[in-house]
Scaffold this active site. Structure first.
Site, PDB file in Angstrom:
ATOM      1  N   GLY A  14     -14.502   7.572   9.952  1.00  0.00           N
ATOM      2  CA  GLY A  14     -13.691   8.558   9.233  1.00  0.00           C
ATOM      3  C   GLY A  14     -14.320   9.931   9.340  1.00  0.00           C
ATOM      4  O   GLY A  14     -14.197  10.759   8.438  1.00  0.00           O
ATOM      5  N   ARG A  17     -12.187  13.967   9.280  1.00  0.00           N
ATOM      6  CA  ARG A  17     -11.526  14.728   8.202  1.00  0.00           C
ATOM      7  C   ARG A  17     -12.356  14.647   6.934  1.00  0.00           C
ATOM      8  O   ARG A  17     -13.173  13.746   6.776  1.00  0.00           O
ATOM      9  CB  ARG A  17     -10.150  14.129   7.897  1.00  0.00           C
ATOM     10  CG  ARG A  17      -9.141  14.318   8.980  1.00  0.00           C
ATOM     11  CD  ARG A  17      -7.743  14.056   8.442  1.00  0.00           C
ATOM     12  NE  ARG A  17      -7.463  12.649   8.212  1.00  0.00           N
ATOM     13  CZ  ARG A  17      -7.148  12.127   7.020  1.00  0.00           C
ATOM     14  NH1 ARG A  17      -7.114  12.890   5.943  1.00  0.00           N
ATOM     15  NH2 ARG A  17      -6.900  10.841   6.895  1.00  0.00           N
ATOM     16  N   VAL A  65     -11.209   0.553  11.403  1.00  0.00           N
ATOM     17  CA  VAL A  65     -12.448  -0.157  11.038  1.00  0.00           C
ATOM     18  C   VAL A  65     -12.175  -1.521  10.404  1.00  0.00           C
ATOM     19  O   VAL A  65     -13.056  -2.382  10.387  1.00  0.00           O
ATOM     20  CB  VAL A  65     -13.352   0.681  10.096  1.00  0.00           C
ATOM     21  CG1 VAL A  65     -13.884   1.908  10.792  1.00  0.00           C
ATOM     22  CG2 VAL A  65     -12.641   1.018   8.799  1.00  0.00           C
ATOM     23  N   SER A 143     -18.224   5.190  -4.359  1.00  0.00           N
ATOM     24  CA  SER A 143     -17.557   6.133  -5.270  1.00  0.00           C
ATOM     25  C   SER A 143     -18.055   5.863  -6.681  1.00  0.00           C
ATOM     26  O   SER A 143     -18.396   4.723  -7.014  1.00  0.00           O
ATOM     27  CB  SER A 143     -16.040   5.910  -5.223  1.00  0.00           C
ATOM     28  OG  SER A 143     -15.408   6.570  -6.309  1.00  0.00           O
ATOM     29  N   TYR A 156      -9.419  -0.193  -5.455  1.00  0.00           N
ATOM     30  CA  TYR A 156     -10.415   0.771  -4.954  1.00  0.00           C
ATOM     31  C   TYR A 156     -11.775   0.541  -5.618  1.00  0.00           C
ATOM     32  O   TYR A 156     -12.813   0.524  -4.954  1.00  0.00           O
ATOM     33  CB  TYR A 156      -9.895   2.184  -5.240  1.00  0.00           C
ATOM     34  CG  TYR A 156     -10.728   3.312  -4.680  1.00  0.00           C
ATOM     35  CD1 TYR A 156     -10.697   3.614  -3.318  1.00  0.00           C
ATOM     36  CD2 TYR A 156     -11.521   4.096  -5.514  1.00  0.00           C
ATOM     37  CE1 TYR A 156     -11.451   4.665  -2.806  1.00  0.00           C
ATOM     38  CE2 TYR A 156     -12.267   5.151  -5.014  1.00  0.00           C
ATOM     39  CZ  TYR A 156     -12.225   5.432  -3.655  1.00  0.00           C
ATOM     40  OH  TYR A 156     -12.976   6.475  -3.159  1.00  0.00           O
ATOM     41  N   ALA A 158     -12.904  -2.223  -6.916  1.00  0.00           N
ATOM     42  CA  ALA A 158     -13.485  -3.481  -6.411  1.00  0.00           C
ATOM     43  C   ALA A 158     -14.093  -3.267  -5.032  1.00  0.00           C
ATOM     44  O   ALA A 158     -15.195  -3.757  -4.737  1.00  0.00           O
ATOM     45  CB  ALA A 158     -12.410  -4.561  -6.359  1.00  0.00           C
ATOM     46  N   LYS A 160     -15.234  -0.481  -3.735  1.00  0.00           N
ATOM     47  CA  LYS A 160     -16.408   0.401  -3.783  1.00  0.00           C
ATOM     48  C   LYS A 160     -17.574  -0.250  -4.525  1.00  0.00           C
ATOM     49  O   LYS A 160     -18.739  -0.030  -4.195  1.00  0.00           O
ATOM     50  CB  LYS A 160     -16.031   1.746  -4.422  1.00  0.00           C
ATOM     51  CG  LYS A 160     -15.040   2.574  -3.583  1.00  0.00           C
ATOM     52  CD  LYS A 160     -15.590   2.915  -2.214  1.00  0.00           C
ATOM     53  CE  LYS A 160     -14.743   3.938  -1.473  1.00  0.00           C
ATOM     54  NZ  LYS A 160     -15.298   4.283  -0.151  1.00  0.00           N
ATOM     55  N   ILE A 189     -14.102  15.051  -5.193  1.00  0.00           N
ATOM     56  CA  ILE A 189     -14.433  15.992  -4.120  1.00  0.00           C
ATOM     57  C   ILE A 189     -13.128  16.542  -3.543  1.00  0.00           C
ATOM     58  O   ILE A 189     -12.147  15.789  -3.388  1.00  0.00           O
ATOM     59  CB  ILE A 189     -15.236  15.272  -2.996  1.00  0.00           C
ATOM     60  CG1 ILE A 189     -16.445  14.511  -3.560  1.00  0.00           C
ATOM     61  CG2 ILE A 189     -15.652  16.262  -1.914  1.00  0.00           C
ATOM     62  CD1 ILE A 189     -17.541  15.333  -4.191  1.00  0.00           C
TER      63      ILE A 189
HETATM   64  P1  NAP Z   1      -9.808  11.589   3.502  1.00  0.00           P
HETATM   65  O1  NAP Z   1      -9.815  13.066   3.552  1.00  0.00           O
HETATM   66  O2  NAP Z   1      -8.535  10.875   3.204  1.00  0.00           O
HETATM   67  O3  NAP Z   1     -10.454  11.018   4.847  1.00  0.00           O
HETATM   68  C1  NAP Z   1     -10.556   9.648   5.050  1.00  0.00           C
HETATM   69  C2  NAP Z   1     -11.132   9.405   6.416  1.00  0.00           C
HETATM   70  O4  NAP Z   1     -11.182   7.991   6.650  1.00  0.00           O
HETATM   71  C3  NAP Z   1     -10.303  10.020   7.502  1.00  0.00           C
HETATM   72  O5  NAP Z   1     -11.143  10.579   8.482  1.00  0.00           O
HETATM   73  C4  NAP Z   1      -9.543   8.835   8.066  1.00  0.00           C
HETATM   74  O6  NAP Z   1      -9.259   9.073   9.420  1.00  0.00           O
HETATM   75  C5  NAP Z   1     -10.535   7.704   7.899  1.00  0.00           C
HETATM   76  N1  NAP Z   1      -9.914   6.389   7.837  1.00  0.00           N
HETATM   77  C6  NAP Z   1      -9.066   5.929   6.894  1.00  0.00           C
HETATM   78  N2  NAP Z   1      -8.703   4.676   7.186  1.00  0.00           N
HETATM   79  C7  NAP Z   1      -9.337   4.338   8.326  1.00  0.00           C
HETATM   80  C8  NAP Z   1      -9.370   3.169   9.126  1.00  0.00           C
HETATM   81  N3  NAP Z   1      -8.649   2.077   8.811  1.00  0.00           N
HETATM   82  N4  NAP Z   1     -10.145   3.156  10.242  1.00  0.00           N
HETATM   83  C9  NAP Z   1     -10.864   4.251  10.584  1.00  0.00           C
HETATM   84  N5  NAP Z   1     -10.883   5.385   9.860  1.00  0.00           N
HETATM   85  C10 NAP Z   1     -10.120   5.425   8.752  1.00  0.00           C
HETATM   86  O7  NAP Z   1     -10.826  11.052   2.388  1.00  0.00           O
HETATM   87  P2  NAP Z   1     -12.189  11.664   1.847  1.00  0.00           P
HETATM   88  O8  NAP Z   1     -11.922  12.223   0.521  1.00  0.00           O
HETATM   89  O9  NAP Z   1     -12.833  12.505   2.875  1.00  0.00           O
HETATM   90  O10 NAP Z   1     -12.997  10.301   1.616  1.00  0.00           O
HETATM   91  C11 NAP Z   1     -14.049   9.881   2.480  1.00  0.00           C
HETATM   92  C12 NAP Z   1     -14.779   8.746   1.796  1.00  0.00           C
HETATM   93  O11 NAP Z   1     -15.308   9.211   0.553  1.00  0.00           O
HETATM   94  C13 NAP Z   1     -13.885   7.561   1.461  1.00  0.00           C
HETATM   95  O12 NAP Z   1     -14.587   6.357   1.633  1.00  0.00           O
HETATM   96  C14 NAP Z   1     -13.588   7.770  -0.015  1.00  0.00           C
HETATM   97  O13 NAP Z   1     -13.283   6.560  -0.661  1.00  0.00           O
HETATM   98  C15 NAP Z   1     -14.893   8.361  -0.479  1.00  0.00           C
HETATM   99  N6  NAP Z   1     -14.777   9.123  -1.719  1.00  0.00           N
HETATM  100  C16 NAP Z   1     -13.992  10.229  -1.800  1.00  0.00           C
HETATM  101  C17 NAP Z   1     -13.927  10.930  -2.994  1.00  0.00           C
HETATM  102  C18 NAP Z   1     -13.109  12.170  -3.162  1.00  0.00           C
HETATM  103  O14 NAP Z   1     -12.992  12.663  -4.289  1.00  0.00           O
HETATM  104  N7  NAP Z   1     -12.517  12.737  -2.133  1.00  0.00           N
HETATM  105  C19 NAP Z   1     -14.639  10.476  -4.104  1.00  0.00           C
HETATM  106  C20 NAP Z   1     -15.423   9.341  -3.996  1.00  0.00           C
HETATM  107  C21 NAP Z   1     -15.493   8.673  -2.783  1.00  0.00           C
HETATM  108  P3  NAP Z   1      -7.868   8.688  10.110  1.00  0.00           P
HETATM  109  O15 NAP Z   1      -6.783   8.988   9.149  1.00  0.00           O
HETATM  110  O16 NAP Z   1      -7.866   9.455  11.362  1.00  0.00           O
HETATM  111  O17 NAP Z   1      -8.017   7.229  10.369  1.00  0.00           O
END
Ligand code: NAP
Length: 248
Positions: A14, A17, A65, A143, A156, A158, A160, A189
């Protein structure tokens, strides 16, 4: 105390982005070559171009993945193209929110498959390469929701929370091989994932953050850079919250 990742190769899932993109660029700025895994090819190639502009080697592999065969192929190809793997950041993640009573089977399965099975698939595929490096690192992006729960996110939370247990088990397995395994637990974030939260909900959520604001993707990337570095060589099985004090 400077962080220098020159000569290291990191795979970031991931990594095209949001938080993953900040991790990709952050590690590259510190000297690492990067293999990016994601599904969106345009975003994947764009971030690879940015890493190459920094003077590092970079490759993109399109991969879901959650699919073990795709994950193994992507990891093997990135290792061949880049000459090794010493850091893996399991960042790919999705949400499918809904209250438990109304949660569909697919909402549960898809979230657990990407967030938890995805980390397992990639880590298992990369493990033998990481163990060959002198200072292997596995960093799982979990998370605060996996630590403290959140209504509407049973799937989610579960996935994490499971990732925390996975982190600690693999940390114990790989410590004798010189590999550290840690988790970073972000709070809220600013990314596409949180952009859908409406203004009223956002205002309420912000009240629960002692720092009084959402974090930026770079806040998470900085924690990952530290855990990937030699400065963190005696830290393993740890969950580092990056939440402005929301979870402590
Ligand atoms: P995001 O902007 O939605 O980005 C998610 C990334 O994961 C994208 O690059 C997406 O790429 C990739 N992805 C999703 N499903 C995939 C799959 N099946 N295979 C390969 N790649 C996949 O989310 P984010 O906010 O940056 O989150 C990144 C991580 O941080 C996640 O694990 C999320 O749970 C965690 N997190 C985020 C927050 C928050 O507040 N934003 C808080 C706590 C934890 P493609 O769409 O190109 O596949």
């Amino acid at each position: 105390m400077n962080i220098d990742l020159t000569g290291r190769t990191a795979i970031v899932t991931g990594g095209a982005r949001g938080i993953g993109r900040a991790i990709t660029l952050g590690l590259a700025e510190l000297g690492a070559d990067i293999g990016v895994i994601a599904r969106n090819e345009e975003a994947g190639h764009a971030v690879v171009d940015q890493v190459r502009a920094l003077g590092r080697r970079a490759e993109f592999r399109r991969c879901d993945v959650a699919d073990a065969d795709e994950a193994k192929t992507a990891v093997d190809e990135l290792r061949t193209a880049l000459g090794g793997v010493s850091i893996v950041v399991n960042n790919a993640g999705i949400t499918r929110d809904g209250l438990l009573l109304r949660m569909k089977d697919d909402d549960w399965t898809s979230v657990v498959d990407v967030n938890l099975r995805g980390a397992f698939n990639v880590t298992r595929a990369a493990c033998k390469y990481i163990m060959k490096s002198q200072n292997g690192r596995i960093i799982n992006i979990t998370s605060v929701v996996g630590l403290i729960g959140n209504p509407g996110q049973a799937n989610y939370a579960a996935s994490k929370g499971g990732l925390v247990g996975f982190t600690k088990a693999v940390a114990k397995e790989l410590a004798p091989r010189g590999v550290t395994v840690n988790a970073v637990a972000p709070g809220y974030i600013e990314t596409d994932m949180t952009a859908a939260i409406d203004d009223k909900a956002r205002e309420n959520l912000t009240k629960a953050i002692p720092a009084g604001r959402y974090g930026q993707p770079e806040d998470v990337a900085n924690a990952v850079a530290f855990l990937a570095s030699d400065l963190a060589s005696y830290i393993t099985g740890h969950v580092l919250t990056v939440s402005g004090g929301m979870a402590m």
